[in-house]
Structure formats: C-alpha cells, structure tokens
Design a protein around this motif. Structure first.
Motif, PDB file in Angstrom:
ATOM      1  N   GLN A 206     -67.627 -98.636  16.212  1.00 56.02           N
ATOM      2  CA  GLN A 206     -67.094 -99.478  17.093  1.00 56.02           C
ATOM      3  C   GLN A 206     -65.524 -99.582  16.922  1.00 56.02           C
ATOM      4  O   GLN A 206     -64.660 -99.637  17.787  1.00 56.02           O
ATOM      5  N   ALA A 207     -65.188 -99.513  15.606  1.00 61.27           N
ATOM      6  CA  ALA A 207     -63.754 -99.352  15.348  1.00 61.27           C
ATOM      7  C   ALA A 207     -62.967 -98.280  15.854  1.00 61.27           C
ATOM      8  O   ALA A 207     -62.061 -98.155  16.378  1.00 61.27           O
ATOM      9  N   GLU A 208     -63.639 -96.900  15.680  1.00 65.42           N
ATOM     10  CA  GLU A 208     -63.139 -95.844  16.121  1.00 65.42           C
ATOM     11  C   GLU A 208     -63.239 -95.511  17.709  1.00 65.42           C
ATOM     12  O   GLU A 208     -62.311 -94.896  18.119  1.00 65.42           O
ATOM     13  N   TYR A 209     -64.229 -96.097  18.500  1.00 68.70           N
ATOM     14  CA  TYR A 209     -64.339 -95.943  19.785  1.00 68.70           C
ATOM     15  C   TYR A 209     -64.402 -97.371  20.369  1.00 68.70           C
ATOM     16  O   TYR A 209     -65.585 -97.682  20.824  1.00 68.70           O
ATOM     17  N   PRO A 210     -63.532 -97.949  20.572  1.00 73.37           N
ATOM     18  CA  PRO A 210     -63.408 -99.579  20.886  1.00 73.37           C
ATOM     19  C   PRO A 210     -63.960 -99.629  22.610  1.00 73.37           C
ATOM     20  O   PRO A 210     -64.299-100.502  23.285  1.00 73.37           O
ATOM     21  N   ASP A 211     -63.661 -98.471  23.339  1.00 70.06           N
ATOM     22  CA  ASP A 211     -63.812 -98.426  24.519  1.00 70.06           C
ATOM     23  C   ASP A 211     -65.419 -97.478  25.017  1.00 70.06           C
ATOM     24  O   ASP A 211     -65.396 -97.307  25.955  1.00 70.06           O
ATOM     25  N   GLY A 212     -66.218 -97.576  23.976  1.00 71.91           N
ATOM     26  CA  GLY A 212     -67.253 -96.866  24.220  1.00 71.91           C
ATOM     27  C   GLY A 212     -67.239 -95.448  23.657  1.00 71.91           C
ATOM     28  O   GLY A 212     -66.098 -94.743  23.695  1.00 71.91           O
ATOM     29  N   LEU A 213     -68.500 -94.836  23.415  1.00 67.77           N
ATOM     30  CA  LEU A 213     -68.555 -93.296  23.026  1.00 67.77           C
ATOM     31  C   LEU A 213     -68.087 -92.347  24.025  1.00 67.77           C
ATOM     32  O   LEU A 213     -68.562 -92.630  25.231  1.00 67.77           O
ATOM     33  N   PRO A 214     -67.723 -91.281  24.040  1.00 71.28           N
ATOM     34  CA  PRO A 214     -67.334 -90.180  24.963  1.00 71.28           C
ATOM     35  C   PRO A 214     -68.673 -89.511  25.437  1.00 71.28           C
ATOM     36  O   PRO A 214     -69.676 -89.799  24.624  1.00 71.28           O
ATOM     37  N   ASP A 215     -68.595 -88.581  26.287  1.00 71.50           N
ATOM     38  CA  ASP A 215     -69.683 -88.217  27.100  1.00 71.50           C
ATOM     39  C   ASP A 215     -69.911 -86.870  25.959  1.00 71.50           C
ATOM     40  O   ASP A 215     -69.264 -85.770  26.087  1.00 71.50           O
ATOM     41  N   PHE A 216     -70.987 -86.617  25.205  1.00 73.13           N
ATOM     42  CA  PHE A 216     -71.157 -85.697  24.418  1.00 73.13           C
ATOM     43  C   PHE A 216     -71.385 -84.368  24.854  1.00 73.13           C
ATOM     44  O   PHE A 216     -71.379 -83.514  24.633  1.00 73.13           O
ATOM     45  N   ALA A 217     -72.181 -84.522  26.006  1.00 74.44           N
ATOM     46  CA  ALA A 217     -72.528 -83.414  26.750  1.00 74.44           C
ATOM     47  C   ALA A 217     -71.386 -82.525  27.538  1.00 74.44           C
ATOM     48  O   ALA A 217     -71.607 -81.310  27.636  1.00 74.44           O
ATOM     49  N   THR A 218     -70.168 -83.132  27.675  1.00 74.72           N
ATOM     50  CA  THR A 218     -69.015 -82.538  28.252  1.00 74.72           C
ATOM     51  C   THR A 218     -67.871 -82.183  27.378  1.00 74.72           C
ATOM     52  O   THR A 218     -67.051 -81.484  27.636  1.00 74.72           O
ATOM     53  N   LYS A 219     -68.085 -82.661  26.071  1.00 81.25           N
ATOM     54  CA  LYS A 219     -67.037 -82.675  25.179  1.00 81.25           C
ATOM     55  C   LYS A 219     -67.438 -82.139  24.054  1.00 81.25           C
ATOM     56  O   LYS A 219     -68.111 -82.758  23.015  1.00 81.25           O
ATOM     57  N   PHE A 220     -66.880 -80.728  23.791  1.00 77.75           N
ATOM     58  CA  PHE A 220     -67.204 -80.105  22.517  1.00 77.75           C
ATOM     59  C   PHE A 220     -66.711 -80.739  21.307  1.00 77.75           C
ATOM     60  O   PHE A 220     -65.640 -81.007  21.521  1.00 77.75           O
ATOM     61  N   ASN A 221     -67.656 -80.746  20.423  1.00 81.31           N
ATOM     62  CA  ASN A 221     -67.104 -81.285  19.000  1.00 81.31           C
ATOM     63  C   ASN A 221     -67.138 -82.916  19.035  1.00 81.31           C
ATOM     64  O   ASN A 221     -67.012 -83.438  17.876  1.00 81.31           O
ATOM     65  N   ALA A 222     -67.273 -83.427  20.185  1.00 75.76           N
ATOM     66  CA  ALA A 222     -67.185 -85.003  20.118  1.00 75.76           C
ATOM     67  C   ALA A 222     -68.548 -85.482  19.321  1.00 75.76           C
ATOM     68  O   ALA A 222     -68.195 -86.596  18.537  1.00 75.76           O
ATOM     69  N   LEU A 223     -69.603 -85.015  19.389  1.00 72.83           N
ATOM     70  CA  LEU A 223     -70.573 -85.633  18.781  1.00 72.83           C
ATOM     71  C   LEU A 223     -70.690 -85.293  17.154  1.00 72.83           C
ATOM     72  O   LEU A 223     -71.026 -86.290  16.519  1.00 72.83           O
TER      73      LEU A 223
END
Length: 485
Positions: A206-223
């Motif tokens: 939550q502290a790293e992503y206050p606006d919610g988690l990114p779309d892992f399917a479209t952003k490489f390396n995000a997961l």
C-alpha cells in the motif's frame, strides 16, 4: 613425441591395419562409462545452482549484483583449486584426483545444512566455493583422462561424446529446480498472491502503490518489482512472518544438496573399488615452470585458455539470467521461466550429439567458428527483439554453445604429451573463472541498464570465440577426420 594416449601399445588392432581409429577402444569402456558419469555430476551442480541467483535475491532481499555472488563463489572455486588438482594428478593419479573431487563435492553440498538452519547467505556462499573445489578436481582429472583413453586422432570426438552426457546432469538439475524447488517456495506463493491481488499480500504494497497496483499483464517487470517491494516491506514491518518464509524456502533449497552429497559419496566408493587404468608415467614429469613455459609457447593452448574463459562466462550468463529475462520481460513465474531453461538444455543436449557426429566430417575449428557466429546472431535477437521472441532467441543460443567447451578444450590440448596435458588441463579449468566474473558484471548491468541490454556482455564473448575458431582452422588445426597411418 609420442604420448600414452597415442602410443602403439594403446592402439586397437584395427588401427595397426590402417582402419579408422575407434573413438573409445574396448579395453577402456568401463573407465569411459564411469568417468562419463562424472560429467553428469558436475552438470547437475551447475544447473541446480543457476536459479538460486534469483531465489536468493528475494529470500535474502539483496540486489542482483549481490545475488550474483552465488555464481562468483561457485566458479571461483574452479580457479582456486584447478592447479592444486593438477599437482595432485602429477603426484598420484587421475583416479585418486576423482576420488578427492567427490569428497570435496560432498562436503560443500552438506554445508547447505548449517547455512539453511542459520538463514545465512554467507555460509551458502562458502559451501558453493568448497563444492567447486571438488568440481575442479573432477574436471581437471576427467577431461584429460578421457582424452587419454585411446588414439590422439579421435581425442576431441571422444571428449565431445563424454561431454554430451554433461547436459543430462544439467537437465536433471534444472528439472529438480523446476518441479521440486520452485513450486515449493513461499516466495513464489507470495508472487502469485501479489498477481492475484490477495489482500494478505497487497497490505505490504500500500505504501509503494497508494493508487493501486499496476496492470501486470501489460507492464513488463511490474510484477517482479511489486513482489520484491512487498517482501522488502514484510521484512521491515513483519520480520517474524518474513523469517518464516526464509526458513521454509531455505529448507527447500537444502534438500537436493543433501541428496547429491549422498550420491557423490556413493561414487567415491565406486571409484575406490573399480579397476580402471591410471596412465601413470614411469618417469617423473619435467619441472613445473619448464612445462608452463612449453605450454605458453603453444598458440593453440594459449589462445584456447582465453577462449575458454570467455565461453564459460557466456554460458553461465545465458543460463543464469534466462530466469530474469523470462520473469521480467515476459512476465513468467519462476517455475515457468525455469521451464524455458529446461528447453534450452534439451536443445543443448540434442545439439551436442549432432555436433559430435558432424565432427567426423567438419573440422573442429571450422564448426566452432560457425556456431559462435550463429550465437552472436541469436544473442542480438535476445537484445533487440521484445518479449517472447527475444526469449526464444536466448534459448536458441544453447544450440550454438553445445560444442564449445569440449571443442575448445580438445583444440587447446591437441598433440600435447601427457606431462603437458596434466597442467594444460588445469589451465583450462582455471579459465572457468570467467563464469565467476561475467555473471557478477551482468548482475550489475541488469541493476543499471536492464536485463536485455546486459546481454551485450555474452555477445562480446561469442565474438572472441568465433575469432578463436577462425584462427584455429586457418592457422594450426589439422582435419578432425582420422586418416591412414
């Protein structure tokens, strides 16, 4: 000058009748089979260890550069112990050196017990270092031992045949990592929980992503980045929970090392009781520095050592960081990325048998140059092409690497007398230090430049190998096909 590997006393009757020489003479068959098993043993250790670079990064929450110390320690052991192994062979025998190798192999593997029980990264590093003391003894002795088991004109083909069984051990190590280690790791379960947005995992993000988690399917390396961030926050805010993950996962890592220690001890006993030739020379070898001087005066040996260092560095970087490539560029799980590594090893294995056959018709140096040039092309594909296409190119590099180690080895030791081959083997095994230095550099490049750009490092290595291959067949190589005498 004649050697024990090519003397008339060592030749089959068919050789004396001007018939092409056997690759493995019948009287050496038992020794050849037992020694070939050793090639599988160190292949298992190599490729069981490769995925741990990524595993330890998460389990110990360290950088890619720091986790690459796994490979640095593993391949530094070769450099440290290759020369002492050669001295041991000079004083005793190939068989004795193989037995010492298995003993050290077992000791290093068993160090995983205190390392895992104490959740201590540095004991693991020390264990890998000691384990490869054993592998240095095995490789320094087994390679020239295989070369000595028959006539000199089939030596490179014989070594390629023995080395063809090395990927079987490597493949076994990869399968153990993929089917037994990766699915059982809690860090893998945490990664899945992050991908599925499980509240139990998301609370640490939550502290790293206050606006919610990114779309892992479209952003490489995000997961991959989210998983690392979540584990880092868990370590800081819930240390007992993180310690439980560490303890469990390190116990999973420990199990195959304990098993392989038992297998190494069993092989030690087997070699102790087996009646196999030791190829001892009745006369004493020449002084050490005299032999070194003679070796360094031979361009095929001198340049072969350099080529071998670059090759091992390229091989280890390609096989270690295919895991990173698959996870960060394609969004695969650890187990899925390891399956691509297994595919690379299957291709490597098939290609090595094919190359052993081709060497009956194409000179070793020419074949080496052609495959190195192809490796340059596939590595460029891994760098320049995105996603799964780049990953496929990276996997296909293994088809090109299949013949490189034994072929460089055979060319470097070609026509050497026995006393020079012993120390020459040590020099080539010391060159394995390339597998210690280059992964460390590539780990740093991944941290700073990204995983795809980091593969310019092995690309340079393949260029060097291609140049060695070209020089080999244009300057100092004879045809690989056996001729009449």
């Amino acid at each position: 000058m004649d050697t024990s590997a090519s003397s008339l006393a060592d030749r089959e009757p068919s050789e004396l009748a001007n018939v092409p020489a056997a690759v493995v003479p019948r009287r050496y068959l038992l020794a050849f089979i037992l020694t070939t098993c050793c090639f599988s043993m160190w292949g298992f250790a190599n490729d069981l260890t490769n995925p741990l670079v990524k595993v330890f990064k998460e389990v110990f929450q360290i950088s890619n550069t720091q986790s690459s110390l796994v490979q640095f320690a593993f391949y530094s052991g070769y450099f440290t112990m290759a020369l002492p192994a050669a001295f041991f062979i000079r004083r005793f025998s190939y068989k004795g050196a193989i037995m010492v190798g298995f003993a050290l192999y077992a000791v290093g593997a068993l160090m995983s017990i205190p390392a895992s029980l104490n959740t201590n990264f540095w004991i693991f590093i020390a264990g890998f270092y000691v384990l490869t003391f054993g592998l240095a003894f095995l490789e320094t002795s087994c390679n020239p031992y295989i070369l000595a088991m028959g006539p000199a004109e089939t030596a490179t083909r014989r070594l390629n045949l023995a080395q063809a069984f090395n990927p079987i051990g490597s493949l076994t190590g990869m399968i153990v990592a993929s089917l037994l280690i990766a699915p059982a790791l809690n860090i893998g379960s945490f990664r899945d929980a992050v991908e599925n947005r499980d509240p139990a995992a998301v609370q640490y993000l939550q502290a790293e992503y206050p606006d919610g988690l990114p779309d892992f399917a479209t952003k490489f390396n995000a997961l991959d980045q989210a998983t690392s961030a979540g584990l880092k926050n868990m370590k800081a805010t819930a240390p007992e929970e993180f310690l439980a993950i560490q303890t469990h996962d390190l116990a999973v890592v420990r199990t195959p090392y304990v098993a392989i220690a038992a297998v190494a001890l069993a092989f030690l006993v087997l070699f102790a009781v087996a009646k196999i030739p030791d190829f001892r020379q009745p006369e004493r070898d020449a002084p050490f520095f005299e032999i070194v001087g003679r070796l360094l005066a031979r361009p095929n040996f001198r340049e072969g050592v350099i080529a071998q260092a670059f090759y091992v560095g390229a091989q280890i970087t390609c096989w270690t960081f295919v895991i990173h490539y698959g996870m960060e560029q394609v969004g695969l799980t650890l187990a899925q990325a390891q399956n691509w590594n297994i595919a690379a090893m299957v291709i490597f294995l098939i290609s090595r048998f094919i190359c052993t056959f081709l060497m009956h018709y194409v000179s070793a140096g020419r074949l080496l140059a052609l495959f190195a040039i192809a490796a340059v092309g596939f590595t460029l594909g891994a760098i320049l092409l995105p996603g799964k296409t780049g990953l496929i190119c990276l996997v296909l590099v293994s088809a090109c690497m299949s013949l490189m180690f034994p072929t460089i080895y055979g060319i470097a030791l070609k026509d050497l007398p026995e006393e020079e081959a012993k120390l020459g083997s040590a020099g080539l095994i010391m060159a394995i230090v390339g597998g210690a230095v280059l992964p460390l550099l590539q780990g740093k490049f991944i941290d700073e430049l990204g995983v795809r750009s980091s593969f310019y490092l092995p690309l340079i290595c393949f260029v060097v190998i291609a140049l060695f291959g070209i020089r080999t067949f244009t300057k100092f190589e004879r045809p690989a096909v056996a001729t009449d005498h």
